[in-house]
Scaffold this active site. Structure first.
Site, PDB file in Angstrom:
ATOM      1  N   PRO A  44       0.814  -1.215   0.000  1.00  0.00           N
ATOM      2  CA  PRO A  44       0.000   0.000   0.000  1.00  0.00           C
ATOM      3  C   PRO A  44       0.852   1.272   0.000  1.00  0.00           C
ATOM      4  O   PRO A  44       1.675   1.452   0.875  1.00  0.00           O
ATOM      5  CB  PRO A  44      -0.806  -0.119   1.299  1.00  0.00           C
ATOM      6  N   ASP A  83      -1.894   3.227   2.376  1.00  0.00           N
ATOM      7  CA  ASP A  83      -1.333   3.484   3.691  1.00  0.00           C
ATOM      8  C   ASP A  83      -1.853   4.844   4.123  1.00  0.00           C
ATOM      9  O   ASP A  83      -1.608   5.830   3.444  1.00  0.00           O
ATOM     10  CB  ASP A  83       0.198   3.548   3.559  1.00  0.00           C
ATOM     11  N   TRP A 527       4.456   0.792  10.196  1.00  0.00           N
ATOM     12  CA  TRP A 527       5.030  -0.398   9.554  1.00  0.00           C
ATOM     13  C   TRP A 527       4.433  -1.680  10.127  1.00  0.00           C
ATOM     14  O   TRP A 527       4.404  -2.706   9.462  1.00  0.00           O
ATOM     15  CB  TRP A 527       6.548  -0.419   9.732  1.00  0.00           C
ATOM     16  N   GLN A 563      12.848  -2.040   0.763  1.00  0.00           N
ATOM     17  CA  GLN A 563      11.804  -2.661   1.579  1.00  0.00           C
ATOM     18  C   GLN A 563      12.304  -3.932   2.279  1.00  0.00           C
ATOM     19  O   GLN A 563      11.559  -4.513   3.071  1.00  0.00           O
ATOM     20  CB  GLN A 563      10.567  -2.949   0.737  1.00  0.00           C
ATOM     21  N   TRP A 567       8.763  -3.091   4.309  1.00  0.00           N
ATOM     22  CA  TRP A 567       7.575  -3.928   4.163  1.00  0.00           C
ATOM     23  C   TRP A 567       7.900  -5.418   4.046  1.00  0.00           C
ATOM     24  O   TRP A 567       7.243  -6.252   4.659  1.00  0.00           O
ATOM     25  CB  TRP A 567       6.783  -3.441   2.954  1.00  0.00           C
ATOM     26  N   LYS A 600      21.281  10.870  -8.511  1.00  0.00           N
ATOM     27  CA  LYS A 600      19.904  10.676  -8.064  1.00  0.00           C
ATOM     28  C   LYS A 600      18.976  11.593  -8.849  1.00  0.00           C
ATOM     29  O   LYS A 600      19.374  12.707  -9.194  1.00  0.00           O
ATOM     30  CB  LYS A 600      19.787  11.065  -6.582  1.00  0.00           C
ATOM     31  N   LYS A 603      14.352  16.850  -8.313  1.00  0.00           N
ATOM     32  CA  LYS A 603      13.428  17.861  -8.821  1.00  0.00           C
ATOM     33  C   LYS A 603      14.130  19.195  -8.967  1.00  0.00           C
ATOM     34  O   LYS A 603      13.887  19.953  -9.890  1.00  0.00           O
ATOM     35  CB  LYS A 603      12.259  18.023  -7.848  1.00  0.00           C
TER      36      LYS A 603
END
Ligand code: ZN
Length: 962
Positions: A44, A83, A527, A563, A567, A600, A603
């Site tokens: 999620p 989430d 989490w 993750q 997760w 990386k 923006k």
């Protein structure tokens, strides 16, 4: 910069409308309603943030695998979840209000604050749904679950109570990574998300005066703010320590004690060694505190303050081998404090500020811990306790949500006893198929081996509340596992409604002995909530008990590689704690999208093209194929550039589209209808049999790769098949489609190309779902197939194929390339026919292809490649005739004739060789240009032009035959 939409992007939008109109996704599920389930858990995301390229990667992987499995015959449900709890949401609201910390929220009102959190969670939901749709990601939005649903929270409570009842939950006063701004402890994997490099911090050597000796222990610390909380000194009992005398800044001699191996920290040779002792000899010595804290007498264990202890965590690799210990502010420190019963002096409050009224200098009070460093050093320097103070750069953790420097802070916290599960976690990990495989025993396995107890309580507001009620006297603790149980125990069951704070805080329950209990303040670490997703999304065990094996464990999950500490980890821990089983069988870890220069994506630096533009310019098919065909689907980084996208668009989708258009052009003319669509045709033609063998080989390779969850290995063979189809099969087969009669060979060519295009559509469908559906629809429209969309079709099965034909064709193409290189070295154009080429062994049936491609009359077998470069008069004329043909073809185009129009032709030239050529090679010229008559000199042609060939004028006149 607005870009013109590419025609492929426009086509994708049309296909999306068709999918909507025909409910194609729903149909794909309905078709499999009785089929075995392939279970997929969708991690999620937070819907209060904007999607980025990383989500395109996730979409590519998740959608490709789930579409593939659906085509293979499984029912693959794709529920979407969000989430909705936790620090990311809270922090966004705090920022809107300009809140400085937790107290501001309390002052504002938890009810109002949580309401705003709840209202904000779907801030960007529409943007997400639009993007999912645009990316062709089939997700079931009709059964969306959120972590804030009452049912979800109830399942989280069940998870908690179940593992609590197994003795895996405990409360402890412990030092945890702690964000003072968010005023909550964090888990060790949250800590791992926020390390920053090159952070400047003090490196301070402080002198602690011994009580019974005229000497100072030379302590080392990088956290001067923790010095007021100093309660002990730790040394290594096995190390050798020295007493040395030096002359200090006031020209007085003083004696310092430090590890023998750490003499370098004196930064001077100007010292005398007085004596050498063992660390063990220093144990128990008393020293004077740096600060005189008030009210120490209230500590029953105050006699243990300000003494030297031995500890195994004292390093003699850095510092002085003499460690300042502040049990409130360090994991090791607190452990030593607890073991030795040393008072824990908490000199910093929950918001990270130096406490008032402790007896500390007034200018310390209220200072944020990091800002207190310099004042404290200055103060100690004035008192004469500083030996040296420098700054150094190191890696330091910051809050992953709010960027505040973290500290270790001793608080009460609820923990999962993960350390006791290590063996089971490790064993269950062996049952998981990881992509890339090295994650299993590397990144993830190592992490499991060192698994620490998991702090799951957060002193926050917007989250699933901990279902723990404690009586006022602390004698009884009740853990609630369901809403029903809460209602039964609640003094006022009518209050049980919204499970969030502050409402839940008002619910008082009765224990079995009749005592009243109040809920603890904390909420869950978000989490813990996302790790409970397999149960939460299904409201297990309150629903879905009978079909639990269909929903647990997952056959497949995928997320980014970080993750393994998020997760993937929490799913694994909770499933192991609950059922001693892994929560998933197969997992793909993706890497990161980085800019073309390896930096990386930023923006601020604008080092990548915005997604809208990329989608308009290249289309989703291209973007998805680029990702699917890159190492990012195997846990590595991919450099993102529009140049690479351009190449994918050209090589894959323009090639496929052109191949289809070629087919369509002739199939329309001939009104072609396949005899047995979706059945592999039989043909006596070598090229047909070759492309069919390549097709079966590709089906085999793609299937094998997808069955082992290697998306990149699955897409590569498709790319090379497309190249073979366009640049070899179609190019070499062109003439077969031009034939005017309905020969068997022409029919074989149509059947083969039709079938090949259908199967390629199926092979590409999971990865890039748009153009293939457009083409599939066009193809099946001319057949009896009633499968409207390629996504409703069954995955093709590879048939036995002839490996020899693949090898031989490849050998022939190698000879051809070598022959072409020889031609180039002799500077003879390919259009100029030559007599012969000699090549090493190759079956006779390939000679014709080699002869045609190299434009030679004969192919001979010999030990090596030799090209006969002699040009006879006849060959010269033939070469010239080819040039003439080329110019007539271009005249036909200029005249806008159709490719199958027959023409009448008149060629005139004053040049002798040209005249001879026109006469001698008339048959060749007429045949190649579909000319069946001669124009009379006087008639008015449809088109007339004069061209130059080898410096000679040739007049071409053509008319269409009616
Ligand atoms: Zn924070």
């Amino acid at each position: 910069m607005a870009t013109e939409k590419h025609f492929l992007a426009k086509m994708e939008n049309d296909i999306l409308d068709i999918w909507d109109k025909e409910s194609t996704f729903q149909q794909s599920l309905n078709n499999r309603s009785k089929a075995p389930e392939f279970t997929f858990y969708d991690g999620p995301p937070f819907a209060n943030g904007l999607p980025h390229y990383g989500h395109v990667v996730q979409t590519t992987i998740k959608d490709s695998v789930t579409r593939y499995k659906t085509m293979q015959g499984y029912l693959v449900k794709r529920r979407v979840g969000w989430d909705t709890h936790g620090l990311p949401i809270e922090y966004a609201i705090e920022k809107e209000h300009g809140f400085k910390g937790k107290q501001d929220i309390v002052d504002y009102g938890i009810e109002k604050f949580n309401q705003e959190c709840q209202d904000s969670v779907f801030k960007f939901k529409d943007i997400w749904e639009d993007l999912f749709r645009r990316l062709g990601r089939w997700s079931d939005f009709s059964q969306t679950y959120t972590t804030m649903d009452k049912n979800y929270i109830e399942s989280v409570w069940w998870v908690f109570k179940t593992i609590h009842d197994k003795g895996l939950i405990y409360n402890d006063f412990r030092s945890s990574p702690y964000c003072p701004r968010c005023a909550t402890p964090l888990s060790n994997f949250e800590l791992n998300q926020g390390y920053q490099d090159d952070v400047s911090d003090p490196s301070l050597y402080v002198k602690f005066k011994l009580v019974d000796q005229d000497a100072f222990l030379l302590g080392w610390t990088t956290t001067p703010w923790s010095l007021p909380g100093n309660a002990a000194i730790a040394i290594n009992k096995d190390a050798v320590y020295l007493y040395v005398t030096i002359t200090n800044d006031n020209q007085q001699k003083e004696t310092l004690i430090l590890a023998k191996d750490r003499l370098s920290c004196l930064n001077s040779d100007n010292y005398q060694i007085v004596k050498e002792v063992k660390g063990i000899d220093l144990i128990g010595l008393q020293y004077q505190p740096l600060f005189n804290l008030k009210d120490l007498s209230s500590y029953p264990n105050k006699d243990n303050l300000y003494k030297v202890w031995s500890a195994d965590f004292v390093s003699i690799e850095d510092g002085s081998g003499v460690l300042h210990v502040a049990p409130a502010f360090g994991e090791d420190d607190l452990r030593l404090g607890k073991e030795q019963d040393i008072p824990i002096l908490i000199t910093i409050d929950e918001s990270g500020k130096v406490k008032n009224n402790l007896g500390l200098p007034e200018d310390f009070e209220g200072k944020f811990f990091k800002s207190a460093d310099s004042i404290i050093i200055e103060h100690l320097a004035k008192e004469g306790y500083v030996f040296s103070a420098e700054t150094f750069k190191h890696t330091y953790p910051f809050c992953w949500r709010c960027d505040t420097p973290l500290m270790y802070y001793a608080t009460n916290s609820w923990l999962v006893r993960v350390s006791s599960l290590v063996d089971k976690l490790t064993a269950n990990n062996q049952l998981v198929n990881w992509t890339p495989p090295h994650i299993k025993n590397g990144r993830f396995g190592k992490w499991l081996e060192n698994a620490r107890d998991w702090s799951i309580s957060r002193n926050r507001f917007w989250g699933a509340p901990l279902p723990i009620w404690i009586t006022e006297d602390g004698s009884e603790t009740i853990v609630i596992g369901s809403i029903e149980e809460l209602k039964q125990r609640a003094v006022d069951p009518l209050l049980v409604n919204d499970l969030h704070r502050p409402y839940i805080d008002n619910i008082i329950i009765k224990t079995d002995s009749g005592k009243l209990a109040k809920r603890v303040n904390e909420v869950f670490d978000c989490w813990f909530e996302s790790g409970s997703m397999p149960y939460g999304q299904n409201h297990y065990p309150f629903e879905n008990q009978e079909n639990f094996t269909d929903i647990f464990p997952a056959d497949f999950i995928a997320e980014a590689i970080d993750q393994t500490r998020g997760w993937f980890y929490t799913l694994h821990v909770l499933a192991t704690a609950l059922f001693d089983k892994p929560a998933y069988r197969n997992v793909i870890c993706s890497g990161w999208v980085v800019a073309a220069d390896g930096q990386k994506l930023s923006k601020r630096k604008k080092n990548y093209a915005p997604m809208d533009e990329v989608l308009d310019q290249f289309g989703v098919d291209t973007l998805r194929f680029f990702m699917a065909n890159s190492p990012i689907v195997n846990g590595e980084d991919v450099r993102f550039s529009t140049d690479l996208l351009k190449e994918v668009q050209r090589k894959i989708f323009m090639t496929l589209n052109n191949s289809f258009n070629f087919f369509k052009l002739y199939a329309d003319i001939d009104h072609f209808k396949p005899s047995k669509p979706l059945v592999e045709p039989t043909s006596s033609n070598l090229l047909d049999n070759w492309i069919l063998a390549r097709l079966n080989q590709t089906i085999e390779e793609v299937t094998k790769a997808m069955d082992s969850y290697r998306v990149d290995k699955a897409t590569k063979p498709i790319a090379s098949l497309l190249d073979d189809l366009s640049n070899w099969y179609i190019r070499r087969s062109r003439r077969r489609f031009w034939k005017s009669d309905d020969s068997d060979d022409k029919k074989d060519a149509y059947e083969t190309l039709y079938y090949t295009l259908l199967i390629i559509c199926q092979l590409l469908a999971p990865f890039s779902p748009f153009l293939v559906d457009y083409i599939w629809r066009e193809l099946v429209a001319r057949s009896s197939i009633d499968i409207l969309s390629v996504h409703l079709s069954d995955w093709p099965k590879s048939k036995e194929y002839d490996q020899n034909i693949i090898n031989n064709m490849s050998q022939a193409r190698t000879y051809i390339n070598q022959g072409l290189a020889l031609r180039a070295s002799y500077k003879i154009k390919v259009r100029q026919p030559l007599d012969k080429i000699t090549v090493p062994s190759i079956p006779k049936v390939y000679h014709e292809i080699i002869a045609e491609e190299l434009n030679v009359k004969h192919v001979q077998i010999g030990p090596e490649i030799i090209l006969d470069s002699h040009i006879s008069d006849d060959l010269k004329q033939e070469g010239l005739a080819r040039e003439v043909v080329r110019h007539i073809q271009s005249a036909r185009k200029q005249a806008q004739f159709n490719v199958d129009d027959r023409i009448s032709l008149l060629l005139s030239s004053a040049d002798e060789l040209m005249k001879l050529t026109i006469e001698n090679k008339a048959e060749l010229i007429n045949h190649e240009t579909l000319s069946i008559g001669t124009l009379s000199k006087d008639s008015q042609p449809d088109y007339r032009t004069t061209v130059k060939i080898d410096g000679v004028d040739l007049e071409i006149a053509i008319s269409k035959n009616q």
